[in-house]
Motif scaffolding. Structure first.
Motif, mmCIF file in Angstrom:
data_model
loop_
_atom_site.group_PDB
_atom_site.id
_atom_site.type_symbol
_atom_site.label_atom_id
_atom_site.label_comp_id
_atom_site.label_asym_id
_atom_site.label_seq_id
_atom_site.Cartn_x
_atom_site.Cartn_y
_atom_site.Cartn_z
ATOM 1 N N VAL A 109 0.977 -1.105 -0.098
ATOM 2 C CA VAL A 109 -0.391 0.042 -0.046
ATOM 3 C C VAL A 109 0.890 0.964 -0.224
ATOM 4 C CG1 VAL A 109 -1.800 1.815 1.262
ATOM 5 C CG2 VAL A 109 -1.628 -1.073 1.270
ATOM 6 N N LEU A 110 1.969 1.642 0.349
ATOM 7 C CA LEU A 110 2.484 2.588 0.663
ATOM 8 C C LEU A 110 3.895 2.074 -0.801
ATOM 9 C CD1 LEU A 110 4.726 4.035 2.418
ATOM 10 C CD2 LEU A 110 6.040 2.860 3.410
ATOM 11 N N GLY A 111 3.907 1.131 -0.773
ATOM 12 C CA GLY A 111 4.545 1.153 -2.624
ATOM 13 C C GLY A 111 3.499 2.128 -3.690
ATOM 14 N N ASN A 112 2.461 1.333 -3.678
ATOM 15 C CA ASN A 112 1.446 2.258 -3.869
ATOM 16 C C ASN A 112 1.238 3.273 -4.112
ATOM 17 O OD1 ASN A 112 1.424 -0.436 -5.790
ATOM 18 N ND2 ASN A 112 -0.546 -0.573 -4.329
ATOM 19 N N VAL A 149 18.869 0.713 -1.097
ATOM 20 C CA VAL A 149 18.920 1.781 0.077
ATOM 21 C C VAL A 149 18.350 1.286 1.766
ATOM 22 C CG1 VAL A 149 19.576 4.032 0.058
ATOM 23 C CG2 VAL A 149 19.782 3.185 -2.348
ATOM 24 N N ALA A 150 17.097 1.686 1.385
ATOM 25 C CA ALA A 150 16.555 2.002 2.581
ATOM 26 C C ALA A 150 15.969 0.545 3.082
ATOM 27 C CB ALA A 150 15.266 2.574 2.364
ATOM 28 N N ILE A 151 16.736 -0.135 4.582
ATOM 29 C CA ILE A 151 16.639 -1.222 4.773
ATOM 30 C C ILE A 151 15.658 -1.363 6.020
ATOM 31 C CG2 ILE A 151 18.131 -2.422 6.300
ATOM 32 C CD1 ILE A 151 20.336 -0.820 5.851
ATOM 33 N N ASN A 152 15.329 0.125 6.413
ATOM 34 C CA ASN A 152 14.027 -1.108 7.177
ATOM 35 C C ASN A 152 12.155 -0.240 6.343
ATOM 36 O OD1 ASN A 152 14.877 2.237 6.979
ATOM 37 N ND2 ASN A 152 13.355 2.417 9.401
ATOM 38 N N GLY A 153 12.577 -0.407 5.412
ATOM 39 C CA GLY A 153 11.479 0.035 4.296
ATOM 40 C C GLY A 153 11.330 0.915 3.047
ATOM 41 N N PRO A 154 10.509 1.034 2.438
ATOM 42 C CA PRO A 154 10.280 2.823 1.846
ATOM 43 C C PRO A 154 10.584 3.661 2.613
ATOM 44 C CG PRO A 154 8.375 1.156 1.175
ATOM 45 C CD PRO A 154 9.282 0.369 2.150
ATOM 46 N N ILE A 155 11.169 4.331 2.547
ATOM 47 C CA ILE A 155 10.950 6.256 2.609
ATOM 48 C C ILE A 155 10.170 7.245 3.048
ATOM 49 C CG2 ILE A 155 12.326 7.185 4.391
ATOM 50 C CD1 ILE A 155 13.013 4.894 5.769
ATOM 51 N N LEU A 156 9.740 7.837 3.316
ATOM 52 C CA LEU A 156 8.969 8.966 2.350
ATOM 53 C C LEU A 156 8.808 10.474 3.697
ATOM 54 C CD1 LEU A 156 7.307 9.797 0.168
ATOM 55 C CD2 LEU A 156 5.178 9.143 1.281
ATOM 56 N N THR A 157 9.080 11.179 2.948
ATOM 57 C CA THR A 157 9.508 12.338 3.385
ATOM 58 C C THR A 157 8.918 13.294 2.998
ATOM 59 O OG1 THR A 157 12.124 11.481 4.672
ATOM 60 C CG2 THR A 157 10.958 14.578 5.012
ATOM 61 N N ILE A 158 7.869 14.456 3.117
ATOM 62 C CA ILE A 158 7.057 15.230 2.608
ATOM 63 C C ILE A 158 7.404 16.754 3.420
ATOM 64 C CG2 ILE A 158 5.165 16.488 2.191
ATOM 65 C CD1 ILE A 158 4.109 13.328 1.416
ATOM 66 N N ARG A 159 7.988 17.904 3.295
ATOM 67 C CA ARG A 159 8.441 18.625 3.561
ATOM 68 C C ARG A 159 6.971 19.474 3.152
ATOM 69 N NH1 ARG A 159 12.287 22.169 4.442
ATOM 70 N NH2 ARG A 159 13.408 20.571 6.024
ATOM 71 N N ARG A 160 5.911 19.846 3.415
ATOM 72 C CA ARG A 160 4.906 21.094 3.248
ATOM 73 C C ARG A 160 5.333 22.826 3.358
ATOM 74 N NH1 ARG A 160 -0.296 19.831 5.424
ATOM 75 N NH2 ARG A 160 -1.195 20.370 3.642
ATOM 76 N N PHE A 161 4.828 23.366 2.539
ATOM 77 C CA PHE A 161 4.642 25.017 2.777
ATOM 78 C C PHE A 161 2.760 25.301 2.925
ATOM 79 C CE2 PHE A 161 8.009 23.408 -0.131
ATOM 80 C CZ PHE A 161 9.442 24.055 0.633
ATOM 81 N N PRO A 162 3.252 26.987 3.228
ATOM 82 C CA PRO A 162 1.695 26.933 3.193
ATOM 83 C C PRO A 162 0.587 27.303 1.926
ATOM 84 C CG PRO A 162 3.239 28.782 4.566
ATOM 85 C CD PRO A 162 4.094 27.495 3.587
ATOM 86 N N LYS A 163 0.035 27.589 1.558
ATOM 87 C CA LYS A 163 -1.248 27.945 0.496
ATOM 88 C C LYS A 163 -0.946 29.051 0.197
ATOM 89 C CE LYS A 163 -4.523 23.928 1.503
ATOM 90 N NZ LYS A 163 -5.818 23.301 1.398
ATOM 91 N N LYS A 164 -0.566 30.212 1.477
ATOM 92 C CA LYS A 164 -0.534 31.335 0.814
ATOM 93 C C LYS A 164 0.709 31.562 1.511
ATOM 94 C CE LYS A 164 -2.011 35.995 1.481
ATOM 95 N NZ LYS A 164 -3.358 37.015 2.734
#
Length: 423
Positions: A109-112, A149-164
């Motif tokens: 599911v995470l991969g998808n 490369v990622a030994i403990n599974g898929p790694i996903l990092t998201i940096r969010r910015f304000p809409k305005k």
């Protein structure tokens, strides 16, 4: 929790079978189908109305959106999401780090979800190319690292910015900079001083660059160059936005920041803005752009101080060309006019810590500190005890009080004079 997982899987499996024979199911119709399935299962599992709504949303998000990631993206106060495999999810909210109780149903599911994100911006990530930078439709920055490369599974990092996008007035209001220094930088931008914004990870470099760019005269032609397009330049009609491109399975060659800077020089830019320099592109940015008539160009760099950012630029230029160090320093000293250094203090606030001017010397770069952040002597704010129970931040939770103090005067004011401006 186990019951919820079982219900989600059952409903999804039933819906997938039904959807095989139905074309073009809209979101409203899918919501109705999910509701019907949950009402039937409610007799078996004794699902409350509140739980039915929560589970229904999760099922819909998993089929039409980004699964449990959608909850974080819909929370305007979440600034960063860190997924370390299926069951280890952290998020930053109001400057503090928390561990989430949510998790993905499986690695598949995470991969998808990951493939859905990278496909929307024409990127590819797999075992042979396990690292990729991407972005969401709202401009959020995404980094993905997969096995091996990622030994403990898929790694996903998201940096969010304000809409305005933050304006300089907003940064003044929250204490990141004072009015005097903001007005000083505004005049430098209008006059065409070349500016580098430095700072550590999460110090607000991109946010500050957006706010600073609002002072660019509206009749100029601006070209922005980024790994993943996230700058939000406002009010400029003659704006060209470019982002890099990775190689793909078809054998197409990658297009790097260096390629884009070289191409931008043939596009008659008034100013070139590079989201971040982190390698050999520093040579093209400083030697080809800033030193070749594109006054007012700007970029960001990772560094621990204004002085350290100069060393970083020297090292990055050496990665691209084999020149004597004194020649590189002359290029930096003549190309970069101002360095604005940002930092994140122990109370997690983001502040402008230094504004320095670079002047070219015979062998070295002369640094003239114009503004410097000074803490008040022992004066601390009121401790904030209203933390959530899953907050894992360990930093001092007292407010840091201080101010940006003027410590020097601008030496090279020729660009200001040429623009008819005074400090």
């Amino acid at each position: 929790m186990d019951n919820d997982r079982e219900i989600v899987e059952k409903v999804k499996n039933n819906l997938i079978k039904q959807l095989e024979y139905i074309e073009d199911v809209g979101d409203d119709e899918l919501h109705q189908m999910i509701g019907k399935e949950l009402r039937e299962l409610g007799k078996e599992y004794h699902i409350s109305i509140k739980d039915r709504m929560n589970i229904g949303k999760r099922i819909f998000d998993s089929m039409r959106k980004l699964d449990i990631l959608q909850d974080f993206l819909e929370d305007g106060e979440v600034s960063e999401v860190m997924i370390n495999g299926v069951e280890s999810i952290f998020y930053e909210k109001k400057g503090r780090l928390y561990k989430s109780t949510k998790n993905f149903l499986s690695e598949e599911v995470l991969g998808n979800v990951i493939q859905q994100i990278v496909a929307k911006c024409n990127r590819v990530v797999n075992e042979s190319s396990p690292i990729v930078d991407a972005r969401l439709s709202d401009g959020s920055r995404v980094n993905v690292v997969l096995n091996p490369v990622a030994i403990n599974g898929p790694i996903l990092t998201i940096r969010r910015f304000p809409k305005k996008p933050y304006r300089m007035e907003d940064l003044i209001r929250i204490g990141s900079i004072n009015t005097e220094a903001a007005e000083f930088l505004k005049k430098l931008v209008i006059a065409g001083y070349n500016i580098i914004i430095s700072g550590g990870t999460g110090s607000g470099k991109t946010t500050f660059l957006n706010a600073l760019s609002a002072n660019i005269p509206k009749d100029e032609r601006i070209i922005t160059i980024e790994d993943s397009a996230e700058l939000q330049i406002q009010g400029i009609e003659n704006l060209v936005r470019m982002e890099t491109k990775n190689s793909n399975l078809g054998g197409n060659m990658p297009i790097t920041i260096r390629d884009l800077i070289k191409s931008s020089l043939r596009m008659r830019p008034d100013r070139i803005i590079v989201g971040e320099v982190r390698g050999g592109e520093a040579m093209d940015m400083i030697c080809s752009a800033m030193n070749c008539g594109h006054d007012g160009s700007m970029s960001t760099v990772h560094a621990n101080s204004a002085a350290d950012s100069i060393s970083r630029l020297e090292t990055m230029i050496l990665m691209a060309v084999n020149l004597p160090l004194h020649s590189i320093r002359r290029q930096i000293g003549s190309g970069v006019d101002i360095i604005v250094h940002l930092g994140r203090l122990r109370d997690r606030s983001r502040r402008v810590l230094e504004i320095v001017e670079l002047n070219q010397g015979s062998e070295n770069i002369h640094v003239n500190t114009i503004y410097k952040f000074m803490e008040d002597n022992g004066a601390l704010g009121i401790r904030d005890n209203s933390l959530e129970t899953n907050c894992i931040s360990k930093e001092n939770s007292e407010s840091v009080r201080g101010r940006l103090v003027k410590t020097g005067e601008l030496i090279n004011a020729y660009k200001l004079s040429a623009a008819g401006l005074k400090i």
